[in-house]
Design an enzyme around this catalytic site. Structure first.
Site, PDB file in Angstrom:
ATOM      1  CB  SER A 173       8.103 -27.363  44.073  1.00  0.00           C
ATOM      2  OG  SER A 173       6.774 -26.858  43.864  1.00  0.00           O
ATOM      3  CG  ASP A 331       3.941 -25.718  41.153  1.00  0.00           C
ATOM      4  OD1 ASP A 331       3.092 -26.481  40.525  1.00  0.00           O
ATOM      5  OD2 ASP A 331       4.459 -25.972  42.021  1.00  0.00           O
ATOM      6  CG  ASP A 335       3.468 -29.706  43.429  1.00  0.00           C
ATOM      7  OD1 ASP A 335       3.595 -28.525  43.043  1.00  0.00           O
ATOM      8  OD2 ASP A 335       3.976 -30.122  44.409  1.00  0.00           O
ATOM      9  NE  ARG A 336       2.604 -24.873  46.502  1.00  0.00           N
ATOM     10  CZ  ARG A 336       3.571 -25.526  46.956  1.00  0.00           C
ATOM     11  NH1 ARG A 336       4.659 -26.287  46.015  1.00  0.00           N
ATOM     12  NH2 ARG A 336       4.150 -25.790  48.217  1.00  0.00           N
ATOM     13  CB  THR A 409       2.111 -26.227  57.743  1.00  0.00           C
ATOM     14  OG1 THR A 409       1.189 -25.519  58.698  1.00  0.00           O
ATOM     15  CG2 THR A 409       2.223 -25.914  56.248  1.00  0.00           C
ATOM     16  CD  GLU A 433      -0.018 -27.209  51.019  1.00  0.00           C
ATOM     17  OE1 GLU A 433       0.326 -27.549  52.296  1.00  0.00           O
ATOM     18  OE2 GLU A 433       0.645 -27.423  50.188  1.00  0.00           O
ATOM     19  CE  LYS A 447       2.482 -29.308  47.078  1.00  0.00           C
ATOM     20  NZ  LYS A 447       3.194 -29.876  48.066  1.00  0.00           N
TER      21      LYS A 447
END
Length: 623
Positions: A173, A331, A335-336, A409, A433, A447
């Site tokens: 990631s 990113d 995924d972000r 989380t 999140e 995500k």
């Protein structure tokens, strides 16, 4: 025995034990010889030989007597030699154990639909994806291996599309360039949760010796069981977006002519986001220096939009040069998603937090859902967020009538909870999140920074067409549902024992064998405490936590009498102590400055009294 091994044996039997070692010389000797027998990567084998020759037994002990443990996030760590690092041999052992687990638990599905494997642009990612594919092919299982780098969400999307037994994504990631990882999705398309991770780890430990065929990747060019799902997956993904966007919103995208600046952070996102933006009629200018995958992330210290302005310098300059007012950043594995908007009056850039984006996207997804399904009762509709994220969705649910659920989380919990809700016939329209992770819809149960970029761009065009900005809309959301303000950050601590002692102290605060009762000389009192490491929650009648408990991770939440919520937790993948704080005002409370001042005063007190950063030599987040 090889000459190198003889030299190792001689050194280990004659050199006295180092006080920093975790095992005996004979244990290290056995592991060195085992590694050199099993490892066929010349570079990592040479590293172990060199360390033995140089008599660096402390380092050998750390590399060979410790082992990366397979958890719900799979594997993640630094690349290098030894069982405690990411390398060819560890990947082979992991894939062998994973295959053995699947044969026991998903045997029929594995035979019928096989495995899907993706990878990002990091060093070794493609190699480790191919090693995994080869191991499954040699056992005559169907393998769908992407032929090019893909966003992480494409793997769970493909698992669902082909009803695969498992999905593997080789990625770390947004971690530093030295790291890599091995992420696993279950047959339901969501990340695995316990006890599956423990069962996979057990199977890894029972299958450590690499099979001769496990090193043989020639099968990739000969096996009829191997296919490339890239074209079909991309087409289906684009089709899902085409079906999601309302026709009138697509028209607004085209007429509003908002120009977005996009950065892939040297990751995989550009190719795919460009296709999505073409489909939905959105204009985009890329940050050229960061457009293509690069394993070393040369223009950023941390390839993570969550770091804020420090990671967006090139994006700001590109946007300024092209007259673009909105930046969208993924990113490296896409995924972000991060977002920044320029204030036309001051010329300043505002980088939105994950909680602010969660409020905006939550409002937008609900608005679109009500337009698309005007007769659908909201009591059958759900939104989710993690327990360390803003409670803005909960506040919205009170007024709008949909259901809100908070989870532990991580999207592994939200993804699996969403899957269960879908099986019950419920509709889930959004989950998020605070760590800039968003799930708009249910095509991907994780995500997804690509679909989030689509939704954010369409929302922006909708607002700009109405002469409003993202900041304006956020203010309207707070006016309607109450002002929610957060301050989240982290400290770095490389000493695990020190992290443990910080949390141990909070459970025996000032020698009272109790948790803290307040901060700043009890100016702000704590009403309840929830400790999900110990299973304690004194807001419950039996003082037992309702959410799942994990003794392997530290996590304590303090609820203050004035409405502030603070959670302190460790990271599962990084050497960090994270803190999350939020003040939630009721609709009509207009003095936002006073609310923010109180929040800042309390955050400073929590940090100073609970974490003691100077005493514990904690390293603050770099801004």
């Amino acid at each position: 025995m090889a000459r190198g091994c003889q030299r190792v044996h001689y050194l280990l039997t004659l050199t006295p034990l180092s006080t920093g070692m975790t095992g005996s010389l004979s244990e290290i000797q056995a592991k060195v010889e085992e590694w050199l027998q099993w490892d066929r990567d010349k570079q990592t084998a040479l590293t172990i030989k060199r360390l033995a020759h140089e008599e660096k037994y402390d380092e050998l002990s750390k590399l060979l007597l410790d082992r990366l443990s397979f958890g719900t996030a799979g594997l993640r760590g630094k690349m290098g030699a030894g069982y405690a690092a990411m390398n060819d041999l560890v990947i082979i052992q992991t894939a062998q154990g994973l295959l053995n687990y699947l044969e026991q638990h998903e045997g029929d599905l594995l035979k019928e639909n096989g495995i899907v494997i993706g990878y990002d642009g990091r060093h070794n990612s493609k190699r480790w994806a191919e090693l995994t594919a080869s191991i499954f092919l040699h056992r005559d299982y169907i393998v769908r291996l992407f032929s090019a780098v893909v966003p992480t969400p494409f793997v769970p999307f493909t698992v669902a599309k082909y009803e695969c037994a498992i999905g593997v994504m080789v990625t770390a990631s947004h971690n530093p360039k030295e790291d890599n990882g091995y992420k696993v999705y279950g047959s339901n398309g969501a990340q695995i949760v316990s006890p599956v991770d423990h069962e996979i780890q057990e199977n890894i430990l029972n299958n450590l010796k690499p099979l001769e065929t496990s090193w043989d990747t020639s099968v990739l060019s000969t096996s009829p069981l191997l296919s490339d799902p890239l074209e079909a997956t991309l087409n289906d993904y684009l089709h899902t977006i085409e079906e999601t966007i309302l026709p009138k919103h697509k028209e607004i995208n085209e007429t509003a002519q908002v120009l977005f600046t996009y950065t892939a952070m040297h990751g995989v996102g550009y190719r795919y986001v460009a296709k999505v933006f073409d489909l939905i009629k959105v204009r985009m200018v890329p940050v050229e220096e960061q457009k293509d995958p690069h394993s070393d992330f040369p223009t950023v210290k941390f390839p993570n939009p969550e770091e804020g302005k420090s990671s967006l310098d090139l994006s700001f300059s590109t946007a300024d040069a092209n007259g673009s007012r909105v930046i969208i950043a993924n990113d490296p594995d896409a995924d972000r998603m991060g977002v920044a908007e320029k204030n036309e009056g001051s010329g300043e850039w505002r980088v939105f937090t994950g909680n602010e984006l969660g409020a905006l996207l939550g409002w937008w997804c609900l608005y679109c859902f009500k337009l698309k399904y005007p007769d659908e009762p909201l009591e059958n509709t759900y939104m989710l967020s993690s327990t360390v994220s803003s409670m803005i969705l909960r506040s919205m649910s009170y007024k709008e009538g949909f259901n809100y659920i908070d989870t532990l989380t991580g999207f592994k919990w939200m993804g699996n909870r969403t899957y269960d809700l879908l099986k019950e016939g419920k509709k889930v329209i959004f989950a998020f999140e605070e760590a800039i992770g968003f799930c708009c819809g249910t095509a991907v149960l994780d995500k997804d920074g690509v679909s989030a970029a689509f939704q954010l761009a369409t929302l922006t065009s909708y607002l700009y067409n109405d002469k409003k900005t993202l900041g304006d809309k956020l203010g309207e959301i707070y006016d309607e549902y109450g002002y929610h303000v957060s301050r989240n950050s982290y400290f770095i601590c490389y000493e695990a024992d020190k992290i443990t002692s910080i949390f141990k102290r909070l459970r025996d605060y000032k020698g009272t064998e109790r948790y803290p009762t307040g901060i700043l000389e009890e100016k702000y009192e704590i009403s309840t405490v929830r400790d999900l490491t110990m299973g304690f929650d004194n807001s419950q009648a039996d003082e037992k936590a309702v959410l799942p408990v994990s003794e392997s991770n530290q996590m304590i939440t303090f609820n203050f009498s004035n409405g502030l919520v603070c959670t302190l937790r460790t990271s599962g993948t990084e050497p960090k102590i994270k803190y999350y704080t939020e003040m939630c005002a009721t609709p009509g409370e207009s003095n936002q400055e006073a609310i923010l001042d109180t929040l800042m005063e309390m955050v400073e007190g929590i940090i100073a009294e609970f974490l003691e950063p100077e005493k514990n030599e904690l390293i603050a987040k770099h801004d």
